[in-house]
Enzyme design. Sequence first.
Site, short mmCIF file in Angstrom:
data_model
loop_
_atom_site.label_atom_id
_atom_site.label_comp_id
_atom_site.label_asym_id
_atom_site.label_seq_id
_atom_site.Cartn_x
_atom_site.Cartn_y
_atom_site.Cartn_z
N LYS A 1 0.86 -1.20 0.00
CA LYS A 1 0.00 0.00 0.00
C LYS A 1 0.88 1.23 0.00
O LYS A 1 2.05 1.18 0.43
CB LYS A 1 -0.93 0.03 1.23
CG LYS A 1 -0.21 0.04 2.60
CD LYS A 1 0.20 1.39 3.14
CE LYS A 1 0.84 1.33 4.54
NZ LYS A 1 1.58 2.54 4.90
N ALA B 1 9.52 0.50 5.13
CA ALA B 1 9.55 1.46 4.03
C ALA B 1 8.31 2.33 3.95
O ALA B 1 8.19 3.17 3.06
CB ALA B 1 9.71 0.70 2.71
N GLY B 2 7.33 2.09 4.82
CA GLY B 2 6.06 2.83 4.73
C GLY B 2 5.11 2.23 3.72
O GLY B 2 4.13 2.86 3.33
N MET B 3 5.38 0.98 3.31
CA MET B 3 4.53 0.33 2.31
C MET B 3 3.73 -0.85 2.87
O MET B 3 3.09 -1.60 2.13
CB MET B 3 5.37 -0.11 1.11
CG MET B 3 6.02 1.10 0.43
SD MET B 3 6.89 0.67 -1.07
CE MET B 3 5.54 0.36 -2.19
N GLY B 4 3.81 -1.01 4.18
CA GLY B 4 2.93 -1.99 4.86
C GLY B 4 3.29 -3.45 4.65
O GLY B 4 2.46 -4.33 4.90
N GLY B 5 4.53 -3.72 4.24
CA GLY B 5 4.88 -5.11 3.88
C GLY B 5 4.66 -6.13 4.99
O GLY B 5 4.09 -7.21 4.74
N GLY B 6 5.10 -5.82 6.19
CA GLY B 6 4.96 -6.78 7.29
C GLY B 6 3.49 -7.04 7.59
O GLY B 6 3.07 -8.19 7.80
N SER B 7 2.70 -5.98 7.57
CA SER B 7 1.26 -6.13 7.83
C SER B 7 0.60 -6.95 6.72
O SER B 7 -0.29 -7.76 6.99
CB SER B 7 0.59 -4.75 7.89
OG SER B 7 1.20 -3.96 8.88
N ASP C 1 -2.45 -1.76 10.78
CA ASP C 1 -2.66 -1.84 9.32
C ASP C 1 -3.09 -3.24 8.86
O ASP C 1 -3.47 -3.41 7.70
CB ASP C 1 -1.37 -1.50 8.56
CG ASP C 1 -1.01 -0.04 8.70
OD1 ASP C 1 -1.81 0.74 9.25
OD2 ASP C 1 0.10 0.32 8.26
P1 ATP Z 1 3.94 0.38 7.88
O1 ATP Z 1 3.83 1.07 6.56
O2 ATP Z 1 2.80 -0.58 8.14
O3 ATP Z 1 4.24 1.30 9.02
P2 ATP Z 1 6.50 -0.48 7.08
O4 ATP Z 1 6.24 -0.75 5.63
O5 ATP Z 1 7.15 0.83 7.40
O6 ATP Z 1 5.14 -0.61 7.85
P3 ATP Z 1 7.36 -3.20 7.45
O7 ATP Z 1 8.01 -3.53 6.16
O8 ATP Z 1 6.02 -3.72 7.70
O9 ATP Z 1 7.38 -1.60 7.68
O10 ATP Z 1 8.41 -3.66 8.59
C1 ATP Z 1 8.40 -3.19 9.89
C2 ATP Z 1 9.32 -4.05 10.76
O11 ATP Z 1 8.74 -5.36 10.90
C3 ATP Z 1 10.70 -4.26 10.18
O12 ATP Z 1 11.62 -3.78 11.11
C4 ATP Z 1 10.86 -5.75 9.99
O13 ATP Z 1 12.09 -6.24 10.47
C5 ATP Z 1 9.73 -6.39 10.79
N1 ATP Z 1 9.09 -7.51 10.06
C6 ATP Z 1 8.63 -8.64 10.61
N2 ATP Z 1 8.08 -9.44 9.68
C7 ATP Z 1 8.17 -8.80 8.52
C8 ATP Z 1 7.78 -9.14 7.19
N3 ATP Z 1 7.18 -10.30 6.91
N4 ATP Z 1 8.03 -8.25 6.23
C9 ATP Z 1 8.61 -7.06 6.53
N5 ATP Z 1 9.02 -6.71 7.75
C10 ATP Z 1 8.80 -7.56 8.75
#
Ligand code: ATP
Length: 281
Positions: free
Chosen positions: A6, A93-99, A131
Amino acid sequence: MRIPAKINLYLKVTAKRPDGYHEIRSLFLPLDDIADELTLRDGDDGLELAVAGLPVSNAEDNLVCRAARRYAERAGIAPHWRFTLTKHIPVAAGMGGGSADAAAALRLLQERYSALADEELHELAVGLGADVPFFLNPRTGFASGIGERFTPLDGPVRTPPLLIVNPRFPVSARWAYTHLDPARIGDDDSGRAEALAAGLIAGDPAAVARSVHNDLAAALYRKFPLLTLLREFLIRHGALQVEITGSGPTLYAVCPSPDVRDRLREELEAAWPAALLLLSA
Ligand code: ATP
């Protein structure tokens, strides 16, 4: 299962609650062309995760494992699962990958067992991260509360041509919220959010470009001058607007056409060879 990234085309922090959480109003746009892939098969007792693509932990702290454990506990099932995650969404990265990955694990397990009611699954998702519920059913719309309430837009969306620019360093959401200037917190009566929604439904890149906004961006531009340089470069070379998604540091450039986006991508690759992760959407 493919699960999209996202970006937030709009992010307003409306209040800080006494418990420290921030209330937001934010437009979430799923990007179908940028997605992680998660598969599930049965194995011996326990939980295993294999990771391919971009590097991320394959241990218990991966959100896939955390989501699967919670599902197992709530459903009363002993895990005997092997997950394979192919990671394309930039990390932290702010793209919600973990969620996205957490939601994918919940969805795969629910498809297999149907052990939880919809409300239980939603509750489990909120417990994993604000998220995560969005990614149970990713559609364009406004999130509110701490991000867990969601209202889809009233009409199909035509996503403008976007170039996603990830500078290959991580930023934690906690850092971005801690450095938010408290003076920014509050409601927005500018009408920007509504104009943005209308621009997306009309498929009008210029209207979208005029209305994007992110309250968390100022602190990121201050801390990381590279982001300002990239933003200026992108605008000079034809982007209509550039902003940071979510808690950053990824930038998105709204482009007037796919041709301009593709040219911009080539120019950026030439100017910053190998320094950036570039994705088109
Ligand atoms: P958001 O946009 O929801 O704030 P984000 O994109 O900034 O999230 P994510 O990539 O979701 O951040 O990662 C946040 C933290 O979660 C990272 O420090 C990472 O080590 C941890 N993490 C745990 N599982 C995952 C996963 N499957 N993919 C990415 N990061 C993960």
